[in-house]
Design an enzyme around this catalytic site. Sequence first.
Site, mmCIF file in Angstrom:
data_model
loop_
_atom_site.group_PDB
_atom_site.id
_atom_site.type_symbol
_atom_site.label_atom_id
_atom_site.label_comp_id
_atom_site.label_asym_id
_atom_site.label_seq_id
_atom_site.Cartn_x
_atom_site.Cartn_y
_atom_site.Cartn_z
ATOM 1 N N PRO A 1 -25.795 13.580 36.680
ATOM 2 C CA PRO A 1 -24.573 13.281 37.413
ATOM 3 C C PRO A 1 -24.142 11.823 37.335
ATOM 4 O O PRO A 1 -23.041 11.482 37.765
ATOM 5 C CB PRO A 1 -24.952 13.642 38.845
ATOM 6 C CG PRO A 1 -26.423 13.449 38.895
ATOM 7 C CD PRO A 1 -26.946 13.823 37.547
ATOM 8 N N ASP B 1 -18.872 11.993 26.592
ATOM 9 C CA ASP B 1 -17.678 12.214 27.409
ATOM 10 C C ASP B 1 -17.416 11.029 28.321
ATOM 11 O O ASP B 1 -18.289 10.196 28.550
ATOM 12 C CB ASP B 1 -17.881 13.451 28.279
ATOM 13 C CG ASP B 1 -17.735 14.718 27.454
ATOM 14 O OD1 ASP B 1 -17.057 14.664 26.415
ATOM 15 O OD2 ASP B 1 -18.303 15.741 27.857
ATOM 16 N N LYS C 1 -11.377 11.049 27.702
ATOM 17 C CA LYS C 1 -10.327 10.132 28.147
ATOM 18 C C LYS C 1 -10.932 9.085 29.069
ATOM 19 O O LYS C 1 -11.614 9.395 30.016
ATOM 20 C CB LYS C 1 -9.251 10.901 28.906
ATOM 21 C CG LYS C 1 -7.947 10.120 29.007
ATOM 22 C CD LYS C 1 -6.841 10.958 29.586
ATOM 23 C CE LYS C 1 -6.020 11.630 28.514
ATOM 24 N NZ LYS C 1 -5.044 12.563 29.034
ATOM 25 N N GLY D 1 -23.738 15.771 33.786
ATOM 26 C CA GLY D 1 -24.355 16.885 34.502
ATOM 27 C C GLY D 1 -25.147 17.765 33.577
ATOM 28 O O GLY D 1 -25.963 17.292 32.783
ATOM 29 N N ASP D 2 -24.910 19.054 33.656
ATOM 30 C CA ASP D 2 -25.542 20.012 32.750
ATOM 31 C C ASP D 2 -24.525 20.391 31.681
ATOM 32 O O ASP D 2 -23.357 20.619 31.995
ATOM 33 C CB ASP D 2 -25.979 21.253 33.525
ATOM 34 C CG ASP D 2 -26.702 22.229 32.612
ATOM 35 O OD1 ASP D 2 -27.941 22.169 32.560
ATOM 36 O OD2 ASP D 2 -26.019 23.021 31.928
ATOM 37 N N THR E 1 -26.930 19.113 37.300
ATOM 38 C CA THR E 1 -25.505 19.322 37.447
ATOM 39 C C THR E 1 -24.996 18.660 38.738
ATOM 40 O O THR E 1 -25.768 18.425 39.680
ATOM 41 C CB THR E 1 -25.162 20.819 37.407
ATOM 42 O OG1 THR E 1 -23.748 20.965 37.330
ATOM 43 C CG2 THR E 1 -25.694 21.547 38.637
ATOM 44 N N ALA E 2 -23.699 18.344 38.761
ATOM 45 C CA ALA E 2 -23.125 17.596 39.891
ATOM 46 C C ALA E 2 -23.366 18.289 41.229
ATOM 47 O O ALA E 2 -23.589 17.624 42.246
ATOM 48 C CB ALA E 2 -21.636 17.381 39.654
ATOM 49 N N MET F 1 -14.176 19.826 39.812
ATOM 50 C CA MET F 1 -12.791 19.464 39.483
ATOM 51 C C MET F 1 -11.827 19.970 40.555
ATOM 52 O O MET F 1 -10.716 20.388 40.252
ATOM 53 C CB MET F 1 -12.395 20.049 38.113
ATOM 54 C CG MET F 1 -13.271 19.524 36.998
ATOM 55 S SD MET F 1 -12.965 20.318 35.409
ATOM 56 C CE MET F 1 -13.933 21.823 35.585
HETATM 57 N N1 SAH Z 1 -21.068 19.436 33.273
HETATM 58 C C1 SAH Z 1 -20.791 18.717 34.491
HETATM 59 C C2 SAH Z 1 -19.454 19.074 35.072
HETATM 60 C C3 SAH Z 1 -18.304 18.635 34.259
HETATM 61 S S1 SAH Z 1 -16.770 18.996 35.042
HETATM 62 C C4 SAH Z 1 -21.918 18.987 35.472
HETATM 63 O O1 SAH Z 1 -22.759 19.844 35.232
HETATM 64 O O2 SAH Z 1 -21.955 18.309 36.481
HETATM 65 C C5 SAH Z 1 -16.408 17.512 35.856
HETATM 66 C C6 SAH Z 1 -16.519 17.655 37.321
HETATM 67 O O3 SAH Z 1 -17.877 17.597 37.699
HETATM 68 C C7 SAH Z 1 -15.848 16.569 38.104
HETATM 69 O O4 SAH Z 1 -14.464 16.811 38.242
HETATM 70 C C8 SAH Z 1 -16.559 16.658 39.418
HETATM 71 O O5 SAH Z 1 -16.074 17.727 40.182
HETATM 72 C C9 SAH Z 1 -17.951 17.005 38.990
HETATM 73 N N2 SAH Z 1 -18.814 15.808 38.896
HETATM 74 C C10 SAH Z 1 -19.394 15.292 37.804
HETATM 75 N N3 SAH Z 1 -20.129 14.224 38.133
HETATM 76 C C11 SAH Z 1 -20.011 14.044 39.440
HETATM 77 C C12 SAH Z 1 -20.524 13.095 40.377
HETATM 78 N N4 SAH Z 1 -21.335 12.111 40.008
HETATM 79 N N5 SAH Z 1 -20.172 13.243 41.671
HETATM 80 C C13 SAH Z 1 -19.367 14.229 42.072
HETATM 81 N N6 SAH Z 1 -18.857 15.125 41.236
HETATM 82 C C14 SAH Z 1 -19.172 15.060 39.954
#
Ligand code: SAH
Length: 481
Positions: free
Chosen positions: A231, A254, A276, A308-309, A337-338, A389
């Site tokens: 995260p 990313d 982006k 995240g994952d 994951t987040a 998101m």
């Molecule tokens: N693959 C990632 C998710 C990607 S989608 C995972 O597994 O976490 C991107 C979304 O993940 C963001 O819009 C947000 O909702 C969430 N996210 C990713 N990192 C985060 C963080 N450090 N804190 C809170 N939300 C997070």
Amino acid sequence: MTEDAPRLNAFPIFMRAQGRTVVVIGDGDEALAKARLLAQSSALLRVVTARPTPALLSWIEANDAEHVRAPYAPDQIEGAVMVFAATGIEALDHRISNDARAAGIPVNAVDRPDLCDFFTPAIVNRAPLAIAIGTEGAGPVLAQIVRARIDRLLSPSLGPLATLANTFRDAAERLLPKGSPRRRFWNEFFTGAPARALEAGNAASARQAATELLARSTATRGHVALVGAGPGAEDLLTLRAQRLLMDADAIVFDALVPDAVVAMGRRDAERLPVGKRKGCHSKSQAEINALLIDLGNSGKRVVRLKSGDPLVFGRAGEEMAALRDAGVSYEVVPGVTAAFAAAADFELPLTLRGVSSSMVFTTGHDLKGGTLPDWASLAISGATVAVYMGRSVAADVAARLIDAGLPSDTAVAVVENASLPTRRRFHGTLADLPSLESRADLTGPVMTVIGDAVAGANFEHSTPLAAHRQVAPAEHQGTDA
Ligand code: SAH
């Protein structure tokens, strides 16, 4: 090289000598010295000497050189590729030099730089490997000192090793893609098992080791690892992710992956941002797929870093399909994951005995459609819902869930920048959730967790969501749309 770096007035090259005639003219020690030097090559050596010293004569006989026992005459240098004037007589050296130049043959006159087209180097000979040391005539003694140092440094087995390398060159070029796979093969060849075997004097096992190395190298083509970067906090990276990063030739990452994680990669890995980020152009998914395939096909070890994952809202499905279709091997390395990071930040049990026994990871975006997605009913039956998101659809999510029958006082926890020192935590109820959409101060990624299990979280470090309800709507920005 910069403009003002010192320049060489004599540029070193290696002259083809095998089977070609080289002529040395002179009767004494200088001629002998040149003859000796040239005997390190496979040139056809012709020595022109009418009155050779006994030392020169016996050297000629012992080394099977052609002996022209006559005074110098221009026809003696016809067809030669190099001429050495070593007569010790200035006028004669001059004549020889002029004749050679007129015939277009490079000439060297001992101790007469003006008459020279080239200088002879001090040589460290590990044929076919050669190190030529030149000082443009400024310091023959210096050249000898350097020669002696280098000679001590280089194992005598380097010659046989280079010879062995020659016999593998065609196969390596045929079987290994140009670039890092071929470079890795030769690196291993010159420093690994083949080199060690020759150092120990075992030519047969060196050849065997080289053959095995080539077989191994052809089996390892490029490879892409889809790696979860976690995260945000660097120490939430897995050990496997770290190992792959340190081995990577290329890192494709990313926007949400923090710089600190990208920095953990091998120092000279290529780093390719594809998301982006602060005004940079982001690549389309098709462009990213093509990039991964290209890198893989060129034999690189690629780390595709996703926040995240990689398998959670990361479009890994499309990347894996593209890699499969292209025949590029890949693996997946999970990450935190987040939703898990958010839960940890709130000490929030995602499953809670007797309260919640299932989890829903969603984007909330599908709530915009006419029909309610299945997960809404799961939420009503007690599932804990993590919304990725979800900031820009917070009002929709809340309204639809309340419509569907989820009590409006269901607990909600929100965290921005989960796991990072910059994280901010908020809590409230489903009724407070719409306020998220108007909070322009939330510029980092935001995770929302909804459900009865959320009520069991620790809100000690968290601010009530409702407190910001009155904030005027502002433009939507950030990574969370
Ligand atoms: N693959 C990632 C998710 C990607 S989608 C995972 O597994 O976490 C991107 C979304 O993940 C963001 O819009 C947000 O909702 C969430 N996210 C990713 N990192 C985060 C963080 N450090 N804190 C809170 N939300 C997070």
